[in-house]
Motif scaffolding. Structure first.
Motif, PDB file in Angstrom:
ATOM      1  N   CYS A 132       0.929  -1.325  -0.022  1.00 21.90           N
ATOM      2  CA  CYS A 132       0.035  -0.082  -0.013  1.00 21.90           C
ATOM      3  C   CYS A 132       0.844   1.214   0.091  1.00 21.90           C
ATOM      4  O   CYS A 132       0.657   2.292  -0.814  1.00 21.90           O
ATOM      5  N   ARG A 133       1.774   1.381   0.820  1.00 21.72           N
ATOM      6  CA  ARG A 133       2.760   2.460   0.849  1.00 21.72           C
ATOM      7  C   ARG A 133       3.570   2.687  -0.446  1.00 21.72           C
ATOM      8  O   ARG A 133       3.871   3.797  -0.964  1.00 21.72           O
ATOM      9  N   ARG A 134       3.831   1.396  -1.204  1.00 24.87           N
ATOM     10  CA  ARG A 134       4.726   1.694  -2.420  1.00 24.87           C
ATOM     11  C   ARG A 134       3.477   2.451  -3.368  1.00 24.87           C
ATOM     12  O   ARG A 134       3.995   3.149  -4.094  1.00 24.87           O
ATOM     13  N   LEU A 135       2.379   2.010  -3.346  1.00 25.11           N
ATOM     14  CA  LEU A 135       1.328   2.510  -4.354  1.00 25.11           C
ATOM     15  C   LEU A 135       1.335   3.949  -4.060  1.00 25.11           C
ATOM     16  O   LEU A 135       1.016   4.793  -4.842  1.00 25.11           O
ATOM     17  N   VAL A 136       1.215   4.594  -2.540  1.00 26.68           N
ATOM     18  CA  VAL A 136       1.160   5.823  -2.217  1.00 26.68           C
ATOM     19  C   VAL A 136       2.398   6.547  -2.592  1.00 26.68           C
ATOM     20  O   VAL A 136       2.256   7.821  -3.313  1.00 26.68           O
ATOM     21  N   GLU A 137       3.452   5.973  -2.757  1.00 22.72           N
ATOM     22  CA  GLU A 137       4.584   6.806  -3.176  1.00 22.72           C
ATOM     23  C   GLU A 137       4.733   6.689  -4.827  1.00 22.72           C
ATOM     24  O   GLU A 137       5.144   7.831  -5.190  1.00 22.72           O
ATOM     25  N   GLU A 138       4.021   5.783  -5.507  1.00 16.18           N
ATOM     26  CA  GLU A 138       4.082   5.830  -6.910  1.00 16.18           C
ATOM     27  C   GLU A 138       2.951   7.448  -7.409  1.00 16.18           C
ATOM     28  O   GLU A 138       3.377   7.873  -8.247  1.00 16.18           O
ATOM     29  N   VAL A 139       2.064   7.081  -6.364  1.00 21.41           N
ATOM     30  CA  VAL A 139       1.043   8.298  -6.776  1.00 21.41           C
ATOM     31  C   VAL A 139       1.619   9.605  -6.430  1.00 21.41           C
ATOM     32  O   VAL A 139       1.456  10.787  -7.159  1.00 21.41           O
ATOM     33  N   LYS A 140       2.382   9.747  -5.319  1.00 22.87           N
ATOM     34  CA  LYS A 140       2.969  11.112  -4.836  1.00 22.87           C
ATOM     35  C   LYS A 140       3.837  11.499  -6.137  1.00 22.87           C
ATOM     36  O   LYS A 140       4.071  12.590  -6.449  1.00 22.87           O
TER      37      LYS A 140
END
Length: 176
Positions: A132-140
């Protein structure tokens, strides 16, 4: 005291009750009782409305928690023997990153309009939280690259709702 809401219009009741903020905004209600998924823009407008209305009070938004007792018929999922523990919540979101990332983009875009905190429901372990955090970083990264205003420092947490998460709660806390 904090209010729990399902719809943006419910912020008015929370304000009349002099709540200190929104403890849980159940974002899945934007996805239910309709014939198609909400667009990123529709989500952004709903989240912006809640955050603007409650600012500067904190608003905890739970990411999409569907499955189990909250079905979305147009996704055409096969019935499950035990839907409460099956393809729901974060399992669904991680299997459908297109839907999850659209929601994350809308949340981060809306974050400039108030005091947003994000919670991931039904986290069952550290690996799931890291994904989940990895996808958050991609979005940011994507939002920054496109010059889209957002708060890159939003607090992100895990809801401890399943026995597996209880067993690794300290490790999950370190990931949040």
């Amino acid at each position: 005291a904090f209010a729990n809401i399902e719809l943006p219009s419910e912020t008015e009741s929370a304000k009349r009750a002099q709540c200190d903020g929104i403890g849980l905004y159940r974002t899945e209600y934007l996805f239910m009782n309709r014939s198609s998924l909400p667009t990123e823009e529709e989500q952004y407008q709903a989240y912006k409305r809640v955050l603007s209305s409650m600012a500067p009070a904190p608003v905890n938004m739970r990411t999409l928690d569907v499955g189990g007792d909250k079905s979305i018929p147009h996704l055409h999922r096969q019935p499950e023997t035990n839907p409460q523990l099956g393809w729901r919540s974060m399992r669904f979101c991680l299997d459908r990153p297109d839907i999850f990332k659209a929601q994350l983009r809308a949340l981060f875009r809306a974050s400039v309009h108030g005091n947003l905190q994000i919670m991931f429901p039904m986290i069952s372990g550290v690996d799931m939280m890291r994904e989940c955090r990895r996808l958050v970083e991609e979005v940011k990264y994507d939002l920054k690259a496109r010059g889209v205003k957002h708060n890159p420092d939003l607090p992100v947490g895990a809801m401890i709702e399943v026995p597996a998460a209880v067993m690794v709660a300290e490790k999950l806390a370190q990931e949040c």
